[in-house]
Write a protein that holds these residues in place. Structure first.
Motif, mmCIF file in Angstrom:
data_model
loop_
_atom_site.group_PDB
_atom_site.id
_atom_site.type_symbol
_atom_site.label_atom_id
_atom_site.label_comp_id
_atom_site.label_asym_id
_atom_site.label_seq_id
_atom_site.Cartn_x
_atom_site.Cartn_y
_atom_site.Cartn_z
ATOM 1 N N ALA A 77 0.940 -1.362 0.263
ATOM 2 C CA ALA A 77 0.029 0.030 -0.079
ATOM 3 C C ALA A 77 0.822 1.385 -0.059
ATOM 4 C CB ALA A 77 -0.920 -0.003 1.336
ATOM 5 N N VAL A 78 1.923 1.297 0.761
ATOM 6 C CA VAL A 78 2.603 2.399 0.870
ATOM 7 C C VAL A 78 3.251 2.785 -0.422
ATOM 8 C CG1 VAL A 78 4.973 3.438 2.203
ATOM 9 C CG2 VAL A 78 3.284 1.753 3.483
ATOM 10 N N GLY A 79 2.949 4.268 -0.851
ATOM 11 C CA GLY A 79 3.424 4.836 -2.007
ATOM 12 C C GLY A 79 2.791 4.908 -3.185
ATOM 13 N N LYS A 80 1.706 3.961 -2.925
ATOM 14 C CA LYS A 80 0.489 3.701 -4.043
ATOM 15 C C LYS A 80 -0.440 4.769 -3.816
ATOM 16 C CE LYS A 80 2.062 -0.066 -5.676
ATOM 17 N NZ LYS A 80 1.550 -1.430 -5.212
ATOM 18 N N SER A 81 -1.423 4.902 -4.853
ATOM 19 C CA SER A 81 -2.323 5.854 -4.979
ATOM 20 C C SER A 81 -3.728 5.479 -4.874
ATOM 21 C CB SER A 81 -1.780 7.100 -6.289
ATOM 22 O OG SER A 81 -0.652 7.834 -6.094
ATOM 23 N N ILE A 82 -4.627 6.352 -4.336
ATOM 24 C CA ILE A 82 -6.068 6.384 -4.524
ATOM 25 C C ILE A 82 -6.507 7.652 -5.177
ATOM 26 C CG2 ILE A 82 -6.278 4.582 -2.803
ATOM 27 C CD1 ILE A 82 -7.358 6.401 -0.908
ATOM 28 N N THR A 83 -7.962 7.582 -5.647
ATOM 29 C CA THR A 83 -8.397 8.576 -6.174
ATOM 30 C C THR A 83 -9.754 8.954 -5.399
ATOM 31 O OG1 THR A 83 -7.616 8.239 -8.438
ATOM 32 C CG2 THR A 83 -9.405 9.906 -8.019
ATOM 33 N N LEU A 84 -9.693 10.230 -4.716
ATOM 34 C CA LEU A 84 -10.640 10.594 -3.968
ATOM 35 C C LEU A 84 -11.768 11.539 -4.830
ATOM 36 C CD1 LEU A 84 -12.125 11.282 -1.507
ATOM 37 C CD2 LEU A 84 -10.692 13.059 -0.882
ATOM 38 N N GLY A 85 -13.083 10.922 -4.876
ATOM 39 C CA GLY A 85 -14.079 11.811 -5.770
ATOM 40 C C GLY A 85 -14.003 11.502 -7.286
ATOM 41 N N THR A 86 -13.834 12.461 -7.979
ATOM 42 C CA THR A 86 -13.561 12.275 -9.468
ATOM 43 C C THR A 86 -12.104 12.874 -9.927
ATOM 44 O OG1 THR A 86 -14.203 14.602 -9.780
ATOM 45 C CG2 THR A 86 -15.888 12.915 -9.979
ATOM 46 N N LYS A 87 -11.383 13.459 -9.202
ATOM 47 C CA LYS A 87 -10.074 13.900 -9.566
ATOM 48 C C LYS A 87 -9.014 14.078 -8.522
ATOM 49 C CE LYS A 87 -11.427 18.780 -9.254
ATOM 50 N NZ LYS A 87 -11.687 20.211 -9.995
ATOM 51 N N THR A 88 -9.186 14.024 -7.466
ATOM 52 C CA THR A 88 -8.199 14.251 -6.355
ATOM 53 C C THR A 88 -7.317 12.825 -6.275
ATOM 54 O OG1 THR A 88 -9.436 15.801 -5.396
ATOM 55 C CG2 THR A 88 -7.644 15.077 -4.044
ATOM 56 N N GLN A 89 -5.957 12.991 -6.301
ATOM 57 C CA GLN A 89 -5.227 11.880 -6.247
ATOM 58 C C GLN A 89 -4.273 11.899 -4.848
ATOM 59 O OE1 GLN A 89 -4.327 9.403 -8.483
ATOM 60 N NE2 GLN A 89 -5.717 9.853 -9.713
ATOM 61 N N LEU A 90 -4.548 11.022 -4.157
ATOM 62 C CA LEU A 90 -3.943 10.997 -2.956
ATOM 63 C C LEU A 90 -3.012 9.849 -2.729
ATOM 64 C CD1 LEU A 90 -7.111 11.059 -0.813
ATOM 65 C CD2 LEU A 90 -5.625 12.898 -1.317
ATOM 66 N N ARG A 91 -1.779 10.199 -2.343
ATOM 67 C CA ARG A 91 -0.578 9.256 -2.036
ATOM 68 C C ARG A 91 -0.716 8.538 -0.628
ATOM 69 N NH1 ARG A 91 4.680 9.786 -0.550
ATOM 70 N NH2 ARG A 91 6.152 8.170 -1.261
ATOM 71 N N VAL A 92 -0.544 7.275 -0.733
ATOM 72 C CA VAL A 92 -0.351 6.636 0.688
ATOM 73 C C VAL A 92 0.735 6.648 1.431
ATOM 74 C CG1 VAL A 92 -0.921 4.255 1.917
ATOM 75 C CG2 VAL A 92 -1.944 4.779 -0.161
ATOM 76 N N THR A 93 0.878 7.407 2.683
ATOM 77 C CA THR A 93 2.147 7.749 3.372
ATOM 78 C C THR A 93 2.012 7.284 4.470
ATOM 79 O OG1 THR A 93 1.123 9.744 4.043
ATOM 80 C CG2 THR A 93 2.310 9.844 2.021
ATOM 81 N N GLY A 94 1.314 6.445 5.139
ATOM 82 C CA GLY A 94 1.267 5.705 6.339
ATOM 83 C C GLY A 94 0.198 4.826 6.283
ATOM 84 N N VAL A 95 0.439 3.652 7.484
ATOM 85 C CA VAL A 95 -0.641 2.795 7.561
ATOM 86 C C VAL A 95 -0.727 2.519 9.171
ATOM 87 C CG1 VAL A 95 -1.327 0.135 7.360
ATOM 88 C CG2 VAL A 95 -0.160 1.339 5.546
ATOM 89 N N PHE A 96 -2.033 2.548 9.872
ATOM 90 C CA PHE A 96 -2.246 2.588 10.974
ATOM 91 C C PHE A 96 -3.096 1.313 11.498
ATOM 92 C CE2 PHE A 96 -5.389 5.616 9.455
ATOM 93 C CZ PHE A 96 -6.394 4.815 10.078
ATOM 94 N N GLN A 97 -3.065 0.819 12.811
ATOM 95 C CA GLN A 97 -3.554 -0.393 13.276
ATOM 96 C C GLN A 97 -5.152 0.022 13.321
ATOM 97 O OE1 GLN A 97 -1.878 -2.286 16.863
ATOM 98 N NE2 GLN A 97 -4.087 -2.394 17.618
ATOM 99 N N ASP A 98 -5.866 -1.173 12.919
ATOM 100 C CA ASP A 98 -7.232 -1.075 12.926
ATOM 101 C C ASP A 98 -7.663 -0.673 14.297
ATOM 102 O OD1 ASP A 98 -7.283 -1.902 10.518
ATOM 103 O OD2 ASP A 98 -7.383 -3.955 10.907
ATOM 104 N N MET A 99 -8.737 0.195 14.169
ATOM 105 C CA MET A 99 -9.333 0.889 15.417
ATOM 106 C C MET A 99 -10.391 -0.394 15.947
ATOM 107 S SD MET A 99 -8.177 3.795 15.659
ATOM 108 C CE MET A 99 -9.109 4.511 16.828
ATOM 109 N N PRO A 100 -10.529 -0.546 17.347
ATOM 110 C CA PRO A 100 -11.370 -1.578 17.832
ATOM 111 C C PRO A 100 -12.826 -1.267 17.602
ATOM 112 C CG PRO A 100 -10.430 -0.091 19.569
ATOM 113 C CD PRO A 100 -9.719 0.246 18.465
ATOM 114 N N GLN A 101 -13.708 -2.118 17.741
ATOM 115 C CA GLN A 101 -15.192 -1.766 17.238
ATOM 116 C C GLN A 101 -15.614 -1.008 18.481
ATOM 117 O OE1 GLN A 101 -17.514 -5.422 17.463
ATOM 118 N NE2 GLN A 101 -18.599 -4.822 15.809
ATOM 119 N N ASN A 102 -14.879 -1.072 19.802
ATOM 120 C CA ASN A 102 -15.580 -0.200 20.718
ATOM 121 C C ASN A 102 -15.060 1.052 20.892
ATOM 122 O OD1 ASN A 102 -13.372 -1.353 21.647
ATOM 123 N ND2 ASN A 102 -13.895 -1.621 23.808
ATOM 124 N N SER A 103 -14.899 1.913 19.854
ATOM 125 C CA SER A 103 -14.302 3.130 19.775
ATOM 126 C C SER A 103 -15.030 4.060 18.875
ATOM 127 C CB SER A 103 -13.097 3.021 18.833
ATOM 128 O OG SER A 103 -12.415 4.421 18.610
#
Length: 798
Positions: free
Chosen positions: A168-194
């Motif tokens: 995932a790190v360094g790859k890109s995703i597109t937000l909406g129709t045009k905004t390119q976002l670069r993956v710069t970090g990954v965090f631990q899944d949040m617990p269900q009771n959060s």
């Protein structure tokens, strides 16, 4: 000695199989219910636990105090965080975070789209993660969210989009129709009771693409929040002076309406304060948790009362054993330990059965909460601690009194089998039966009232027609807006479609936009007007009744307001006709009132009708309301979905029926109603198996008396009435005791609804009839058997 006590306990339990089975059945069902309630309560109370410095973390909320009402929001103005960081002493760290939902596009290395999904996502300052510490698999928030167009993903989302964290790190995703976002970090899944279900977190600078006005102190959105970490050693009260000075500078001195202020709310209170929403859309009132805890206590007390009644009733049968052991030198302390050992053994067996019942019931419980809550019997060490305490509590509560009674027998009378228990007057056994049935009656009344109120909510006319209306979410970008007219024309040609209206929300919606306003040139300080945006077809589609004037003309922007009757009452106009032509100013432009619509319920029936003003504005039409014919809903909705997907290929189709949305507003009441039905049934079952065991013992003890009366000419009916009489009297007294307490409970629960049923005597009468009828059937079955027994068998040894 312990081994001997255990062996004697097992022998006695096996000797009285019937009563042992009744005790185990009652205790195990009661304990299973308590375990399930505890698991649910533990889950709710564990929300937002485990964060570093949790006792110093606060959310900033916004309150208003008008002349006629108070209002609350979990949001803050966009400029709040930057100003507070520099001006409020006592704050160690502060960070802003905002929530939106949008389309995410993920492409593979060749540029082919592999995922298109609608997701909740967050814009966060790096400082937010200095307040709320979470574990990072890759990167650090100070760097990962520093630059615009940066995005960080939870571990689950990284795997979903790219197969692994490393990919995932360094790859890109597109937000909406045009905004390119670069993956710069990954965090631990949040617990269900959060309260922070973070999955996609974007650099805060990108927020301004969605919220344009950076400097508006009067613009509050509940999705835009600010969190603070207080300096060590300080409490919320230590910041009262600084907060008051801040509020004066930015709200009072700027003459912002509604006495607007910001205040601090502790992290541990977020999940339990229903005045404010949160990112997880999950709140529960502490009163509901306490109510379930009380029901759990009711259940276990009812099971213990069964045990006490049956054990004290059987005490006479063990009098010779007690007499012999005392003559042989046995001390009362040893006898108490012996009888408590028997109780603990039985409770442990009941616990094993309860664990099996709980494990079998957990899937149904998760289904009740629509799999939004994960329950596990062995998911947390505290559950084991609870079970140990439950065994100790039940063992002592259920075993101590019978042990004291039995161990206190006079040895001389015990050996001669002349020990009797007090069966006259107000014995403890009778008091326990009354308490047990009072609890049962309270739950029966509560269940009847809750079910009736839920039926009322489903059936009450809301002032508009929501039948067969589907709400379809519309994309908000400019390209999609230009396609709306074409889409509407093509939808109306689909067989089964009657009408289509573009609007902000259906008539009943908790998505509230309200604002200060000037009415006919004078600033109103008593309330905020709720504004709703819709086109001219909205009124016909939902069958809204115009009682004066007309609807506004077809337009892309506001050219007239249609207000409701409640608005007129609040501004002091008695006749709808007198409002026509008067102006409302909410954004610097005076717009006339052109029509008055008959009041309809615009929010859930827990709340009163708002003062409402409807106008047109194509830029705020987030949904399309489509009226369908009721005959071929499935085929029609499939054709609408196909047309929508073809027209808006970059978006994701999302639709639901208005009636289903309305039902969802009463989800907590639905769950509470089901829980009351289940636990009321459980308590009724426990109470009446105990009653059956007790009447069985009484009938056995009075076998000779019944036989003699029968020989002297008593009829079967007279004998049944004799055996039944005391039990029916106790249940009647239980009803009289339960009614006042049940009235207080249901009255308080109903007070949470602006629209509710009238509380009549019938639920109380029905509870009495149900409890008396079940008692009569249960007791009569065993009494009839005793009355019909062969008299010769009972008297032949005399």
């Amino acid at each position: 000695m312990f081994k001997l006590n255990l062996k004697i306990a097992w022998r006695n339990l096996w000797k009285n199989k019937g009563y042992t089975l009744i005790n185990i059945l009652g205790l195990s069902i009661g304990m299973a219910s308590c375990i399930l309630i505890f698991i649910f309560i533990r889950f709710q109370l564990s929300f937002d636990e485990g964060y570093k410095n949790a006792d110093r973390i606060y959310r900033v909320v916004t309150d208003w105090k008008y002349n006629a009402f108070d209002d609350f929001s979990a949001g803050v103005p966009i400029p709040f965080t930057a100003a507070a960081r520099n001006e409020i002493a006592g704050i160690e760290k502060i960070g802003a975070i905002a929530k939106i939902d949008d389309i995410v596009h993920v492409k593979d290395d060749s540029g082919k789209e592999i995922i298109k999904s609608n997701e909740n996502m967050y814009f966060a300052e790096p400082e937010f993660f200095n307040v709320l510490h979470i574990n990072w698999k890759y990167g650090k928030p100070a760097e990962a969210l520093k630059a615009p167009n940066s995005v960080t993903l939870s571990e689950a989302m990284a795997i979903k989009y790219f197969g692994s964290v490393n990919n995932a790190v360094g790859k890109s995703i597109t937000l909406g129709t045009k905004t390119q976002l670069r993956v710069t970090g990954v965090f631990q899944d949040m617990p269900q009771n959060s309260s922070f279900p973070l999955k996609i977190v974007i650099a805060y600078q990108n927020l301004y693409d969605y919220y344009g006005n950076k400097d508006c102190w009067d613009c509050i959105n509940s999705s835009l929040s600010s969190y603070v970490l207080l300096k060590e050693g300080l409490s919320k009260s230590d910041l009262d002076g600084a907060m008051a000075k801040f509020n004066k500078k930015y709200y009072a001195d700027r003459k912002i309406e509604g006495n607007q202020v910001n205040r601090l709310q502790a992290l541990k209170e977020i999940h339990f304060d229903e005045r404010y929403d949160n990112f997880a859309n999950a709140t529960i009132a502490r009163s509901q948790i306490y109510g379930l805890a009380v029901i759990g206590l009711f259940l276990i007390f009812t099971a213990c009362i069964n045990f006490v009644n049956l054990n004290t009733a059987q005490a006479v049968n063990r009098s010779k054993e007690v007499g012999v052991r005392k003559v042989m030198g046995g001390k009362r302390k040893q006898l108490i330990i012996q009888f408590l050992t028997e109780t603990v053994v039985l409770v442990l067996i009941a616990l094993l059965v309860a664990c099996i019942i709980s494990e079998l019931a957990i899937p149904s419980m998760q289904n009740l909460f629509k799999n939004q809550v994960t329950f596990s019997l062995f998911g947390h060490p505290v559950i084991f601690v609870f079970m140990i305490l439950l065994v100790a509590f039940v063992g002592f509560l259920a075993g101590f009194y019978p042990a004291m009674i039995i161990s206190g027998f006079n040895p001389a009378l015990a050996i001669k089998n002349k020990v009797t228990l007090n069966n006259n007057g107000l014995s403890l056994r009778k008091i326990l039966v009354v308490v047990q049935f009072a609890i049962t009656v309270i739950l029966i009344i509560g269940t009847i009232v809750i079910v009736n109120q839920m039926d009322y909510l489903q059936q009450k006319p809301l002032g508009f027609n929501s039948a067969a209306v589907v709400m379809v979410r519309m994309p908000g970008d400019n390209i999609s807006r230009n396609k709306r007219n074409n889409f509407k024309e093509r939808v109306l040609k689909i067989p089964g479609v009657q009408l289509l209206s573009y609007c902000q929300a259906p008539p009943l919606s908790q998505d509230v936009n309200s604002t200060n306003f000037t009415f006919n040139g004078a600033m109103n300080k008593d309330f905020e007007v709720r504004t709703c945006k819709a086109d001219e077809d909205y009124f016909k589609l939902f069958d809204l009744k115009i009682i004066a004037g007309k609807i506004f003309m077809k337009s892309d922007t506001a050219n007239g307001y249609v207000v409701n009757e409640t608005f007129l009452k609040k501004v002091g106009i008695n006749k709808p006709e007198n409002a026509l032509g008067k102006t409302i100013n909410t954004n610097g432009i005076n717009i006339p009132i052109v029509g008055v619509v008959k009041d309809y319920n615009d929010k859930s029936l827990k709340e009163s009708i708002s003062g409402l003003a409807i106008s047109s504005d194509k830029n705020q039409y987030w949904q399309a309301a489509i009226k369908l014919e009721g005959n071929h809903l499935l085929s029609t909705t499939k054709q609408i979905e196909a047309l929508w997907t073809n027209t808006f290929p970059n978006s994701i189709y999302n639709a639901n029926f208005v009636d289903e949305r309305i039902k969802n507003y009463y989800e907590s009441e639905r769950v509470m109603g089901i829980l009351f039905k289940v636990f009321a049934s459980v308590i009724i079952f426990i109470s009446f198996i105990g009653l059956f065991g007790l009447i069985s013992f009484v009938a056995m003890q009075r076998t000779k008396e019944v036989a003699i009366r029968k020989v002297l000419g008593a009829s079967t009916l007279q004998l049944v009435k004799m055996l039944n009489g005391s039990f029916l009297l106790m249940v009647f007294i239980a009803n009289m005791v339960a009614w006042p307490m049940a009235y207080l409970f249901v009255s308080r629960w109903l007070s949470g609804f602006a629209y509710r049923i009238d509380l009549s005597v019938w639920p109380f009468v029905m509870a009495m009839v149900i409890s008396m009828l079940i008692t009569l059937i249960t007791v009569s079955f065993r009494s009839y058997k005793a009355a019909n027994a062969n008299t010769i068998d009972a008297l032949k040894y005399e």
